[in-house]
Design a protein around this motif. Structure first.
Motif, PDB file in Angstrom:
ATOM      1  N   ASP A  10     -36.995  26.402  32.805  1.00  0.00           N
ATOM      2  CA  ASP A  10     -36.444  26.470  34.089  1.00  0.00           C
ATOM      3  C   ASP A  10     -37.552  26.427  35.606  1.00  0.00           C
ATOM      4  O   ASP A  10     -36.925  27.492  35.733  1.00  0.00           O
ATOM      5  CB  ASP A  10     -35.769  28.139  33.541  1.00  0.00           C
ATOM      6  N   GLU A  36     -38.300  12.000  29.494  1.00  0.00           N
ATOM      7  CA  GLU A  36     -37.824  12.454  28.748  1.00  0.00           C
ATOM      8  C   GLU A  36     -38.570  13.782  28.421  1.00  0.00           C
ATOM      9  O   GLU A  36     -37.498  14.537  28.509  1.00  0.00           O
ATOM     10  CB  GLU A  36     -37.191  11.090  28.270  1.00  0.00           C
ATOM     11  N   LEU A  83     -38.654  16.200  31.237  1.00  0.00           N
ATOM     12  CA  LEU A  83     -38.042  15.979  32.297  1.00  0.00           C
ATOM     13  C   LEU A  83     -37.138  17.673  31.458  1.00  0.00           C
ATOM     14  O   LEU A  83     -36.644  18.838  31.497  1.00  0.00           O
ATOM     15  CB  LEU A  83     -36.953  15.485  32.212  1.00  0.00           C
ATOM     16  N   ASP A  84     -36.955  16.618  30.163  1.00  0.00           N
ATOM     17  CA  ASP A  84     -36.805  18.412  29.636  1.00  0.00           C
ATOM     18  C   ASP A  84     -37.410  19.078  29.285  1.00  0.00           C
ATOM     19  O   ASP A  84     -37.175  20.748  29.222  1.00  0.00           O
ATOM     20  CB  ASP A  84     -36.885  17.769  27.723  1.00  0.00           C
ATOM     21  N   PRO A 124     -36.388  16.806  39.935  1.00  0.00           N
ATOM     22  CA  PRO A 124     -35.430  17.279  40.979  1.00  0.00           C
ATOM     23  C   PRO A 124     -35.696  17.322  42.168  1.00  0.00           C
ATOM     24  O   PRO A 124     -37.253  17.407  41.734  1.00  0.00           O
ATOM     25  CB  PRO A 124     -35.568  18.993  40.103  1.00  0.00           C
ATOM     26  N   SER A 144     -39.639  25.484  38.577  1.00  0.00           N
ATOM     27  CA  SER A 144     -39.409  25.322  39.929  1.00  0.00           C
ATOM     28  C   SER A 144     -40.497  24.907  40.241  1.00  0.00           C
ATOM     29  O   SER A 144     -40.675  24.249  41.860  1.00  0.00           O
ATOM     30  CB  SER A 144     -38.945  26.451  40.751  1.00  0.00           C
ATOM     31  N   GLU A 173     -35.965  21.630  32.035  1.00  0.00           N
ATOM     32  CA  GLU A 173     -35.132  21.844  31.720  1.00  0.00           C
ATOM     33  C   GLU A 173     -35.272  23.546  31.304  1.00  0.00           C
ATOM     34  O   GLU A 173     -34.873  24.577  30.910  1.00  0.00           O
ATOM     35  CB  GLU A 173     -33.974  21.320  31.450  1.00  0.00           C
ATOM     36  N   ARG A 174     -36.389  23.085  29.924  1.00  0.00           N
ATOM     37  CA  ARG A 174     -36.537  24.270  28.750  1.00  0.00           C
ATOM     38  C   ARG A 174     -36.591  25.749  29.268  1.00  0.00           C
ATOM     39  O   ARG A 174     -36.754  26.522  28.849  1.00  0.00           O
ATOM     40  CB  ARG A 174     -37.111  23.908  27.947  1.00  0.00           C
TER      41      ARG A 174
END
Length: 275
Positions: free
Chosen positions: A72, A62, A65-66, A105, A74, A69-70
């Motif tokens: 951004d 987690e 993954l966080d 992702p 790729s 996301e934070r």
């Protein structure tokens, strides 16, 4: 943190505040760089030392993954020791890694630099039955000696880096799990993970023929070194401010000059030797 040159454009390698991770732009992608994930570490403690520690696999997943996301991101670059066991992963470790990759992702691009704990990671992460039957991100596995990712030099740190990893302005690696031991005036102490930053010292590289063509070896500015703290907060590491501690990397500490330590929150501690 450090500027690296990507073609003609300077690129920033920036730590994520409060986290053992950094970001950079690699081939136009926003990349998150982490080191020493050590999936399955708790199972290793139980099997190797008889120490029963509750698994933090879900927390590690987690947190990663966080961060993706934070920031951004790729692209994800793991600077070695994604696994903990030396050989092929099994049991809890394999399960942790499979859940991790299934949670990433599918649009993500992943580069895994092989660490000394990563064994035959490519035999199941790239070619195994699970990988063939699962919708996963794009994954590449590169040698632990590393190379250049669009001007950012990467390796794991347990071997001498590939010459190509030293052709840019910065080399990022893990393996060392750098920490400092802080003591107060009444004898209390705590250990904190740190970043190590400094300039590469050419001296230990001059005697090795594989580096003979590097332009900075005799005249020029060698790359900066960034030693990335371990992502896994259980694994311990080298207490770099204690003189009796031995470094793990074959080119440290001799290959590091002007070395400074920084806490995860960005606090500059100065020379790691004098903290």
């Amino acid at each position: 943190m450090d500027s690296v040159r990507n073609g003609t454009q300077p690129v920033r390698l920036e730590p994520v505040p409060g986290e053992p991770a950094a970001t950079a732009t690699i081939e136009g992608d926003r990349a998150l760089l982490v080191a020493d994930y050590h999936a399955g570490y708790e199972a290793g403690l139980r099997d190797e030392r008889g120490v029963d520690v509750p698994s933090k696999a879900a927390d590690r997943r987690e947190r990663l993954l966080d961060l993706l996301e934070r920031t951004d991101a790729s692209r994800l670059v793991v600077l070695g020791d994604l696994m903990h066991s030396i050989g092929d992963p099994g049991g809890a470790e394999r399960g942790e890694l499979e859940v991790l990759f299934e949670s990433l992702p599918t649009s993500l691009s992943v580069t895994v630099v092989k660490g000394n704990h990563d064994g035959g990671i490519e035999t199941w992460l790239l070619d195994g039955e699970w990988a063939a039957s699962t919708d996963l991100p794009s994954v590449e596995v590169v040698s632990g000696s590393g190379g250049a990712l669009d001007g950012v030099g990467v390796c794991h740190g347990h071997t001498w880096p590939a010459p190509s990893a030293l052709e840019g302005d910065v080399l990022c690696f893990g393996h060392e799990h750098p920490c400092i031991r802080l003591e107060d005036e009444v004898g209390g102490s705590r250990v904190e993970r740190v970043w190590l930053r400094g300039r590469l010292d050419p001296a230990p590289f001059r005697s090795r023929p594989e580096y003979a063509e590097l332009p900075w070896l005799e005249d020029g500015t060698p790359p900066r070194l960034v030693v990335v703290p371990a992502f896994n907060d259980l694994v311990g590491g080298t207490w770099v401010n204690l003189p009796e501690q031995s470094f793990l990397s074959p080119f440290l500490p001799a290959g590091l000059t002007e070395g400074e330590a920084y806490l995860l929150d960005g606090t500059r501690l100065g020379s790691y030797r004098s903290v």
